[in-house]
Design a protein around this motif. Structure first.
Motif, PDB file in Angstrom:
ATOM      1  N   LYS A   1      12.063  10.182   0.450  1.00  0.00           N
ATOM      2  CA  LYS A   1      12.522  11.524   0.779  1.00  0.00           C
ATOM      3  C   LYS A   1      11.356  12.382   1.256  1.00  0.00           C
ATOM      4  CE  LYS A   1      16.263  11.425  -2.649  1.00  0.00           C
ATOM      5  NZ  LYS A   1      16.780  12.001  -3.918  1.00  0.00           N
ATOM      6  N   ASN A   2      11.654  13.333   2.124  1.00  0.00           N
ATOM      7  CA  ASN A   2      10.598  14.182   2.697  1.00  0.00           C
ATOM      8  C   ASN A   2      10.184  15.324   1.774  1.00  0.00           C
ATOM      9  OD1 ASN A   2      10.476  12.698   5.065  1.00  0.00           O
ATOM     10  ND2 ASN A   2      12.064  13.916   6.055  1.00  0.00           N
ATOM     11  N   ASP A   3      11.013  15.665   0.790  1.00  0.00           N
ATOM     12  CA  ASP A   3      10.755  16.854  -0.014  1.00  0.00           C
ATOM     13  C   ASP A   3      10.354  16.512  -1.443  1.00  0.00           C
ATOM     14  OD1 ASP A   3      13.169  15.791  -0.696  1.00  0.00           O
ATOM     15  OD2 ASP A   3      14.277  17.696  -0.731  1.00  0.00           O
ATOM     16  N   LEU A   4       9.639  15.411  -1.625  1.00  0.00           N
ATOM     17  CA  LEU A   4       9.207  15.017  -2.962  1.00  0.00           C
ATOM     18  C   LEU A   4       8.197  16.017  -3.516  1.00  0.00           C
ATOM     19  CD1 LEU A   4       8.720  11.187  -2.379  1.00  0.00           C
ATOM     20  CD2 LEU A   4      10.563  12.263  -3.663  1.00  0.00           C
ATOM     21  N   THR A   5       8.301  16.305  -4.795  1.00  0.00           N
ATOM     22  CA  THR A   5       7.340  17.196  -5.445  1.00  0.00           C
ATOM     23  C   THR A   5       6.116  16.392  -5.869  1.00  0.00           C
ATOM     24  OG1 THR A   5       8.228  16.817  -7.660  1.00  0.00           O
ATOM     25  CG2 THR A   5       9.264  18.560  -6.335  1.00  0.00           C
ATOM     26  N   TYR A   6       5.083  17.119  -6.245  1.00  0.00           N
ATOM     27  CA  TYR A   6       3.859  16.454  -6.722  1.00  0.00           C
ATOM     28  C   TYR A   6       4.152  15.606  -7.958  1.00  0.00           C
ATOM     29  CZ  TYR A   6      -0.698  15.794  -8.912  1.00  0.00           C
ATOM     30  OH  TYR A   6      -1.792  15.254  -9.491  1.00  0.00           O
ATOM     31  N   VAL A   7       5.017  16.140  -8.852  1.00  0.00           N
ATOM     32  CA  VAL A   7       5.365  15.414 -10.071  1.00  0.00           C
ATOM     33  C   VAL A   7       6.067  14.101  -9.719  1.00  0.00           C
ATOM     34  CG1 VAL A   7       6.756  15.466 -12.179  1.00  0.00           C
ATOM     35  CG2 VAL A   7       5.496  17.516 -11.441  1.00  0.00           C
ATOM     36  N   GLU A   8       6.992  14.157  -8.770  1.00  0.00           N
ATOM     37  CA  GLU A   8       7.713  12.948  -8.355  1.00  0.00           C
ATOM     38  C   GLU A   8       6.764  11.943  -7.721  1.00  0.00           C
ATOM     39  OE1 GLU A   8      12.222  14.492  -7.314  1.00  0.00           O
ATOM     40  OE2 GLU A   8      10.585  14.995  -5.921  1.00  0.00           O
ATOM     41  N   MET A   9       5.835  12.438  -6.886  1.00  0.00           N
ATOM     42  CA  MET A   9       4.839  11.527  -6.270  1.00  0.00           C
ATOM     43  C   MET A   9       4.007  10.844  -7.342  1.00  0.00           C
ATOM     44  SD  MET A   9       3.436  13.443  -2.869  1.00  0.00           S
ATOM     45  CE  MET A   9       4.490  13.783  -1.460  1.00  0.00           C
ATOM     46  N   THR A  10       3.636  11.597  -8.378  1.00  0.00           N
ATOM     47  CA  THR A  10       2.839  11.019  -9.458  1.00  0.00           C
ATOM     48  C   THR A  10       3.618   9.922 -10.167  1.00  0.00           C
ATOM     49  OG1 THR A  10       1.738  13.164  -9.777  1.00  0.00           O
ATOM     50  CG2 THR A  10       1.555  11.559 -11.555  1.00  0.00           C
TER      51      THR A  10
ATOM     52  N   ILE B   1       0.833  -1.203   0.000  1.00  0.00           N
ATOM     53  CA  ILE B   1       0.000   0.000   0.000  1.00  0.00           C
ATOM     54  C   ILE B   1       0.865   1.249   0.000  1.00  0.00           C
ATOM     55  CG2 ILE B   1      -1.844   1.262   1.180  1.00  0.00           C
ATOM     56  CD1 ILE B   1      -1.399  -2.176   2.359  1.00  0.00           C
ATOM     57  N   LEU B   2       0.635   2.131  -0.952  1.00  0.00           N
ATOM     58  CA  LEU B   2       1.318   3.417  -1.021  1.00  0.00           C
ATOM     59  C   LEU B   2       0.341   4.489  -0.552  1.00  0.00           C
ATOM     60  CD1 LEU B   2       3.952   4.859  -2.027  1.00  0.00           C
ATOM     61  CD2 LEU B   2       2.743   5.250  -4.179  1.00  0.00           C
ATOM     62  N   SER B   3       0.734   5.290   0.444  1.00  0.00           N
ATOM     63  CA  SER B   3      -0.170   6.298   0.970  1.00  0.00           C
ATOM     64  C   SER B   3       0.582   7.591   1.250  1.00  0.00           C
ATOM     65  CB  SER B   3      -0.852   5.807   2.254  1.00  0.00           C
ATOM     66  OG  SER B   3       0.098   5.754   3.312  1.00  0.00           O
ATOM     67  N   ILE B   4      -0.160   8.666   1.406  1.00  0.00           N
ATOM     68  CA  ILE B   4       0.404   9.967   1.747  1.00  0.00           C
ATOM     69  C   ILE B   4      -0.140  10.386   3.097  1.00  0.00           C
ATOM     70  CG2 ILE B   4       0.588  12.399   1.093  1.00  0.00           C
ATOM     71  CD1 ILE B   4       0.201  11.586  -1.799  1.00  0.00           C
ATOM     72  N   HIS B   5       0.757  10.726   4.019  1.00  0.00           N
ATOM     73  CA  HIS B   5       0.374  11.179   5.349  1.00  0.00           C
ATOM     74  C   HIS B   5       1.205  12.399   5.698  1.00  0.00           C
ATOM     75  CE1 HIS B   5      -0.878  11.321   9.456  1.00  0.00           C
ATOM     76  NE2 HIS B   5       0.296  10.941   9.936  1.00  0.00           N
ATOM     77  N   GLU B   6       0.517  13.517   5.996  1.00  0.00           N
ATOM     78  CA  GLU B   6       1.195  14.779   6.299  1.00  0.00           C
ATOM     79  C   GLU B   6       2.217  15.116   5.212  1.00  0.00           C
ATOM     80  OE1 GLU B   6       2.752  14.498  10.258  1.00  0.00           O
ATOM     81  OE2 GLU B   6       0.775  14.705  11.195  1.00  0.00           O
ATOM     82  N   GLU B   7       1.756  14.992   3.953  1.00  0.00           N
ATOM     83  CA  GLU B   7       2.541  15.352   2.764  1.00  0.00           C
ATOM     84  C   GLU B   7       3.795  14.505   2.592  1.00  0.00           C
ATOM     85  OE1 GLU B   7       3.274  19.521   2.870  1.00  0.00           O
ATOM     86  OE2 GLU B   7       1.163  20.062   2.660  1.00  0.00           O
ATOM     87  N   GLN B   8       3.812  13.338   3.218  1.00  0.00           N
ATOM     88  CA  GLN B   8       4.943  12.431   3.049  1.00  0.00           C
ATOM     89  C   GLN B   8       4.442  11.073   2.574  1.00  0.00           C
ATOM     90  OE1 GLN B   8       7.517  12.086   6.428  1.00  0.00           O
ATOM     91  NE2 GLN B   8       8.834  10.546   5.495  1.00  0.00           N
TER      92      GLN B   8
END
Length: 259
Positions: free
Chosen positions: A246-255, A205-212
């Motif tokens: 990494k903590n500073d991933l951009t939206y593009v990288e997350m996509t 499972i891949l999830s986002i929590h507090e922008e991480q």
């Protein structure tokens, strides 16, 4: 949040975690006193100072292995995380005859405002969903001097119980057994779980929590290794080894990672 209740099981403990996210986010803490029914012989051993680790462990551990639904699992894992982080502490009350059956709670904010409540319920699924229960609520900022005494007395009673100073009532409150505490903490996921999907079995499972980003590996039918192609493709986004992103991933990288 100080609470005295009367039931010990994984299902009951999972219910205690509801709503605690806000408390913890505001820097709050919870102290919980629950009961355990034991024989008078065992109780006498406690008074004499003997180590009842094995007896108590054998009595309590099976109550932590009850089957839980997904929502209960989320709550129980979150409670385990809060106990491991020192935000929630649990003690157990014993009585020589009968059971430790007091049920009340105190919620206090940073300004000293207090809500005191007392009621007939146990925190069981059946009690919450089916029982007819009654509660009495007292708010410090709405009380008369007479009602304010209820809050003062409840605060004193809880503190006496927590500090094991209620022996005159044949009540003894002890630290939760280390073995039991460690059993609970094994459910700690390292953070609060906000999405029940995080506990789906045999899944990645891949999830986002507090922008991480978090990658939760619940796989049982397949073992991921550093040689897997998927992990190799994730390496540019990792902070060290998988599954640490990494903590500073951009939206593009997350996509890109999600793809």
């Amino acid at each position: 949040y100080d609470r005295v209740s009367g039931y010990f099981s994984s299902k009951a403990l999972s219910l205690y975690a509801r709503g605690l996210q806000g408390l913890i986010k505001n820097g709050g803490q919870m102290r919980l006193i629950i009961s355990q029914e034991i024989s008078e012989e065992d109780f006498d051993l406690i008074k004499q100072g003997y180590d009842l680790r094995e007896k108590l462990t054998n009595s309590l551990l099976p109550q932590l292995d009850q089957p839980l639904n997904l929502e209960e699992k989320v709550n129980f894992h979150n409670l385990a995380h809060l106990i491991a982080a020192g935000k929630v502490d649990i003690k157990i009350g014993f009585k020589t005859a009968g059971i430790f059956h007091s049920k009340f709670g105190l919620c206090e904010d940073t300004a000293g405002n207090i809500i005191y409540f007392t009621g007939s319920n146990n925190e069981t699924k059946a009690a919450i969903e089916n029982n007819f229960e009654s509660f009495d609520i007292t708010a410090s900022w709405l009380t008369s001097p007479f009602d304010m005494q209820k809050i003062i007395q409840a605060r004193q009673e809880f503190d006496n119980l927590w500090d094991d100073k209620a022996q005159q009532y044949n009540i003894f409150v002890k630290e939760i057994n280390d073995v039991i505490k460690q059993k609970i903490i094994t459910y700690n996921k390292g953070r609060l779980i906000l999405n029940p999907e995080m506990l789906v079995e045999d899944a990645l499972i891949l999830s986002i929590h507090e922008e991480q980003l978090f990658l939760e590996n619940n796989l049982t039918s397949y073992t991921i290794s550093s040689k897997d192609l998927a992990i190799k493709r994730l390496e540019p986004y990792l902070d060290g080894d998988y599954p640490n992103f990494k903590n500073d991933l951009t939206y593009v990288e997350m996509t890109e990672i999600i793809k």
